[in-house]
Design a protein around this motif. Structure first.
Motif, PDB file in Angstrom:
ATOM      1  N   ASP A  36      26.702  28.200  31.665  1.00 24.54           N
ATOM      2  CA  ASP A  36      26.576  27.580  32.976  1.00 24.54           C
ATOM      3  C   ASP A  36      26.929  28.344  33.978  1.00 24.54           C
ATOM      4  OD1 ASP A  36      25.856  25.233  31.662  1.00 24.54           O
ATOM      5  OD2 ASP A  36      27.951  24.294  31.663  1.00 24.54           O
ATOM      6  N   VAL A  37      27.740  29.485  33.666  1.00 25.51           N
ATOM      7  CA  VAL A  37      28.022  30.468  34.661  1.00 25.51           C
ATOM      8  C   VAL A  37      26.613  31.015  34.871  1.00 25.51           C
ATOM      9  CG1 VAL A  37      29.443  32.578  35.419  1.00 25.51           C
ATOM     10  CG2 VAL A  37      30.511  30.506  34.648  1.00 25.51           C
ATOM     11  N   ILE A  38      25.923  31.536  33.797  1.00 30.72           N
ATOM     12  CA  ILE A  38      24.987  32.541  33.950  1.00 30.72           C
ATOM     13  C   ILE A  38      23.778  31.748  34.647  1.00 30.72           C
ATOM     14  CG2 ILE A  38      23.178  33.745  32.440  1.00 30.72           C
ATOM     15  CD1 ILE A  38      25.360  34.250  30.843  1.00 30.72           C
ATOM     16  N   PHE A  59      23.426  37.350  26.773  1.00 27.87           N
ATOM     17  CA  PHE A  59      24.719  36.535  26.522  1.00 27.87           C
ATOM     18  C   PHE A  59      25.095  36.352  25.131  1.00 27.87           C
ATOM     19  CE2 PHE A  59      27.630  32.781  26.911  1.00 27.87           C
ATOM     20  CZ  PHE A  59      28.443  33.418  27.145  1.00 27.87           C
ATOM     21  N   GLN A  60      23.994  35.964  24.425  1.00 29.22           N
ATOM     22  CA  GLN A  60      24.125  35.457  23.009  1.00 29.22           C
ATOM     23  C   GLN A  60      24.469  36.656  22.288  1.00 29.22           C
ATOM     24  OE1 GLN A  60      20.618  33.428  22.039  1.00 29.22           O
ATOM     25  NE2 GLN A  60      21.100  31.452  22.896  1.00 29.22           N
ATOM     26  N   ALA A 187      24.058  39.968  31.095  1.00 30.69           N
ATOM     27  CA  ALA A 187      24.144  38.624  31.178  1.00 30.69           C
ATOM     28  C   ALA A 187      24.381  38.240  32.766  1.00 30.69           C
ATOM     29  CB  ALA A 187      25.024  38.149  30.117  1.00 30.69           C
ATOM     30  N   VAL A 188      25.291  39.124  33.313  1.00 31.33           N
ATOM     31  CA  VAL A 188      26.033  38.622  34.557  1.00 31.33           C
ATOM     32  C   VAL A 188      25.533  39.499  35.669  1.00 31.33           C
ATOM     33  CG1 VAL A 188      27.696  37.727  33.266  1.00 31.33           C
ATOM     34  CG2 VAL A 188      28.176  39.992  34.168  1.00 31.33           C
ATOM     35  N   PHE A 189      24.669  40.583  35.480  1.00 34.73           N
ATOM     36  CA  PHE A 189      24.564  41.312  36.814  1.00 34.73           C
ATOM     37  C   PHE A 189      24.276  40.602  38.076  1.00 34.73           C
ATOM     38  CE2 PHE A 189      20.334  42.459  37.814  1.00 34.73           C
ATOM     39  CZ  PHE A 189      19.619  42.111  36.758  1.00 34.73           C
ATOM     40  N   SER A 190      24.656  40.917  39.020  1.00 35.64           N
ATOM     41  CA  SER A 190      24.591  40.103  40.306  1.00 35.64           C
ATOM     42  C   SER A 190      23.672  40.893  41.245  1.00 35.64           C
ATOM     43  CB  SER A 190      25.673  39.775  40.965  1.00 35.64           C
ATOM     44  OG  SER A 190      26.798  40.740  40.800  1.00 35.64           O
ATOM     45  N   ASP A 191      23.792  42.273  41.329  1.00 42.95           N
ATOM     46  CA  ASP A 191      22.992  43.179  42.297  1.00 42.95           C
ATOM     47  C   ASP A 191      22.970  44.315  41.763  1.00 42.95           C
ATOM     48  OD1 ASP A 191      20.932  43.425  44.293  1.00 42.95           O
ATOM     49  OD2 ASP A 191      21.955  42.104  45.454  1.00 42.95           O
ATOM     50  N   GLY A 192      22.263  45.405  42.769  1.00 39.21           N
ATOM     51  CA  GLY A 192      22.262  46.772  42.438  1.00 39.21           C
ATOM     52  C   GLY A 192      21.070  47.103  43.176  1.00 39.21           C
TER      53      GLY A 192
END
Lengths: 482, 256
Positions: A36-38, A59-60, A187-192
């Protein structure tokens, strides 16, 4: 000799200058990680479906993986559910259209760090992308770059504006399931930052990203992707700082470089994340995967890194030498003081014919710092006439620190030439005395000796960074020998 | 200029210098001779402030100040120079870079302006002639890959650049062939000056043929056994160090 030990401890114990916290309103996810977070993260970033699918599959994979334990570092287990996986300054929720829309407090932060974002004030010739916690807050010189056809923008913007490029190259060099931290990042990278240099273009200026972790209990997971098309050239710089906090913070980044036929990518890092205090409280866990692929013939990728910060550094910028005559280079200075630990090095995988690689690693250990070089040189079966030269030098200051070298060599083609040299030395009392007898203070002498030790690496850095790196080494060692 | 009184020095608990006395006036050249292990190099290092030596008794007054209270860099800035027996290599640091830092530290201490690059290079070129050094030396790492003779020449070159008041030459002649010895000696002679004192530590008389001292002191067992003019060195050459030791032993026996 006892006198030198006490003086070494005298010199250790300076303040981390970048340790301030910026008070900005943030939009932060509660700690914890599940699908859900992803999904929420992907929705927040308005991502196309392929991105969400990619994240979920990563993520899996991540859930099935175990944290790597082979590195020569030790730390308490990380509670991945206690980390917040997204934090953004509230004012940039929708992304700033210009610098005027960026929270002045953030601009002030970058000014304090010596990174002015206002283009008119900025050092001519360096374009900057600034990543604050999880999101990119400003990219300068965009229009000038666009004229040359260069794309340099926050990753999240590239996902919106150039989804076809992102889709083609994302995970092309570091697959989603490459390793534990790379999978977590996927799974969770938000930017870059995202960089694309078209065929035949020499990027007209140095590109630079400054990463800043500000918020408490957040991880920073950024992803950088640089694609250099045939016969293009780009030099990219990366700098990092974080506030002083008693808790450890996780930074798990991924950098992917793709160099096509005849292209050159020069990637330089000056990493000065908060290293923790002298007793080892706090500091950044810097668990980073960096890899470049020389996809075409005559391509060249060069990594230069100066690692002075972080409580723990775990990173091995590597090059896959696929094209014939392609070249990989790794120049590294890693400094560990107080309780810092570093396990860093490189991997050079020779796949094409007549490929060559050079590894120059300089490890400096002071205080109770532990510094390991870990490098792998792999010559595959078809890599005729591959050449590697590796040189690993360690410098010890005081008698409570450690230096370790773990070279791995795997040669499957008899025409290969592989050379490895390693030295370990102590900053000798005799060297210090010699300099002091010529009128230099002890600190100046240490700084001079250490800078001399690192010279082969510093000369690879772009000018502005070389100066910064020298200053940083001086500061990081203030008090390290006396 | 320099007054050493009843100096006792220990290294790792072993007594190396034992009630050593030495007086040096401005402009004088003193040769300190003695067999291996007599404490010659210890004296040189103690005067320069090497942290590995422990002064257990006695005093050293330099220009009216307590030298033993000063850090090595403080001594250097006040004009004490040691030409090392074994000059240290500093990889990656160019000769000229270190020298410029040293010259400017000392100038700053004297209240003079730091030299800019142009003036500094002019001075360098002038002083290099003294010891017949080639310009490529400047850009090589400090002493790295230098031959024995090159290292010693470099020491005298540094001395010329730093213009000390008290220069201590620690076995500057060791490891030199006769041509190199002449070059080094000539450099030192050019630096002789009414306001500059030189203390030369040497094992052999040979050096003194080229740098003629005003006084010769013979060290054995950590103390000055005999002092005299330059002719003492010749006697020593003729009879060997055993001669002095025998004489001293006799002297002690007679006293007993």
């Amino acid at each position: 000799m006892s006198s030198s030990v006490s003086t070494i401890s005298d010199l250790i114990g300076r303040e981390y200058k970048e340790g301030f916290v910026t008070e900005v309103e943030t939009d932060t996810f509660p700690p914890g990680l599940d699908e859900d977070v992803i999904r929420a993260l992907s929705t927040k970033k308005n991502e196309p479906e392929f991105m969400l699918d990619w994240r979920l599959s990563a993520f899996q994979r991540w859930q099935e993986m175990a944290e790597p334990s082979w590195a020569h570092v030790s730390y308490q287990p990380i509670d991945f559910q206690a980390i917040s996986y997204y934090s953004a300054p509230r004012s940039v929720g929708d992304g700033p259209q210009s610098l005027d829309e960026v929270d002045p407090k953030i601009l002030e932060t970058y000014n304090k760090l010596g990174i002015p974002l206002q283009e008119q004030k900025f050092l001519a010739g360096v374009a900057v992308d600034a990543v604050f916690d999880s999101v990119s807050v400003a990219t300068t010189f965009k229009s000038k770059l666009a004229e040359a056809g260069v794309i340099f923008c926050p990753f999240s913007e590239a996902v919106q504006e150039h989804p076809e490029l992102v889709r083609r190259y994302l995970g092309a060099v570091v697959p989603a399931g490459d390793n534990f931290y790379a999978a977590l990042n996927a799974a969770v990278f938000s930017d870059g930052s995202f960089v694309y240099i078209p065929k035949g273009v020499r990027c007209p200026m140095e590109l630079s990203t400054y990463f800043r972790i500000n918020a408490l209990n957040t991880g920073q997971f950024e992803r950088t992707l640089i694609v250099a098309e045939e016969d293009s050239y780009v030099s990219y710089l990366e700098g990092c700082t974080a506030p002083m906090r008693d808790e450890n913070q996780l930074h798990a980044a991924v950098v992917e470089l793709v160099a096509m036929k005849g292209a050159q990518i020069k990637y330089s890092t000056v990493q000065n994340w908060y290293p923790g205090d002298e007793d080892g409280r706090g500091g950044i866990y810097n668990f980073v995967t960096k890899r470049g692929a020389c996809r075409g013939d005559d391509a060249k990728i060069s990594w230069t890194q100066v690692e002075t910060g972080s409580a723990i550094t775990w990173k091995y910028p590597s090059v896959l030498l696929e094209g014939d005559r392609s070249v990989g280079e790794f120049y590294s200075v890693a400094l560990t003081n107080n309780c810092q630990q570093a396990d860093t090095g490189t991997k050079m995988v020779h796949i094409g014919k007549n490929t060559s690689s050079t590894i120059i690693s300089k490890g400096i250990s002071a205080g109770r710092g532990q510094n390991a070089y870990r490098g792998q040189v792999k010559i595959l079966k078809d890599a005729e006439n591959a050449r590697n030269y590796s040189q690993c030098d360690s410098l010890l200051m005081g008698d409570r620190c450690g230096a370790h070298t773990f070279p791995y060599v795997e040669v499957k083609n008899p025409t290969a030439t592989v050379e490895h040299e390693a030295t370990t030395s102590k900053i000798g009392e005799d060297q210090l005395f010699y300099c002091r007898q010529r009128g230099l203070s002890e600190e100046d002498a240490v700084s001079m000796i250490v800078n001399g030790f690192c010279k082969e690496v510093f000369k690879e850095l772009p000018m502005e960074f070389a100066v910064e790196a020298q200053a940083l080494l001086g500061v990081s060692l203030e008090g390290a020998v006396g | 200029m320099l007054s050493v009184t009843n100096l006792d020095v220990a290294v790792n608990g072993d007594m190396i210098l034992n009630e050593l006395n030495l007086q040096v006036q401005a402009g004088e050249v003193h040769a300190i001779m003695g067999p291996n292990g007599s404490g010659k190099s210890t004296l040189a290092n103690v005067l320069a402030g090497h942290p590995g030596y422990e002064v257990t008794a006695g005093s050293v007054i330099y220009e009216g100040q307590d030298l033993l209270q000063m850090d090595p860099e403080e001594r250097a800035r006040q004009g004490v120079f040691l030409a090392f027996q074994y000059p240290v290599e500093i990889p990656g640091v160019s000769n000229v870079y270190m020298l410029k830092a040293a010259v400017n530290q000392i100038r700053k201490h004297r209240g003079e302006n730091e030299l800019d690059a142009v003036k500094f290079l002019k001075l360098v070129r002038e002083k290099m002639k003294l010891v017949d050094m080639k310009e490529e030396f400047l850009h090589r790492s400090v002493n790295e890959g230098f031959s024995g003779g090159e290292k010693k020449r470099n020491e005298i070159f540094q001395m010329a650049m730093l213009e000390p008041k008290l220069a201590i030459l620690d076995e500057t002649d060791s490891g030199l062939d006769i041509d190199a010895l002449k070059v080094v000696a000539q450099g030192v002679n050019e630096l002789r000056d009414a306001s500059r004192s030189i203390v030369m530590v040497t094992h052999y008389q040979r050096l003194l043929d080229y740098i003629v001292p005003d006084y010769v002191h013979v060290l054995a067992g950590g103390r000055v056994l005999k002092s005299g003019g330059k002719e003492l060195a010749l006697e020593l050459e003729e009879h060997g160090y055993g001669w002095i030791e025998d004489q001293t032993a006799e002297l002690l026996e007679t006293r007993a």
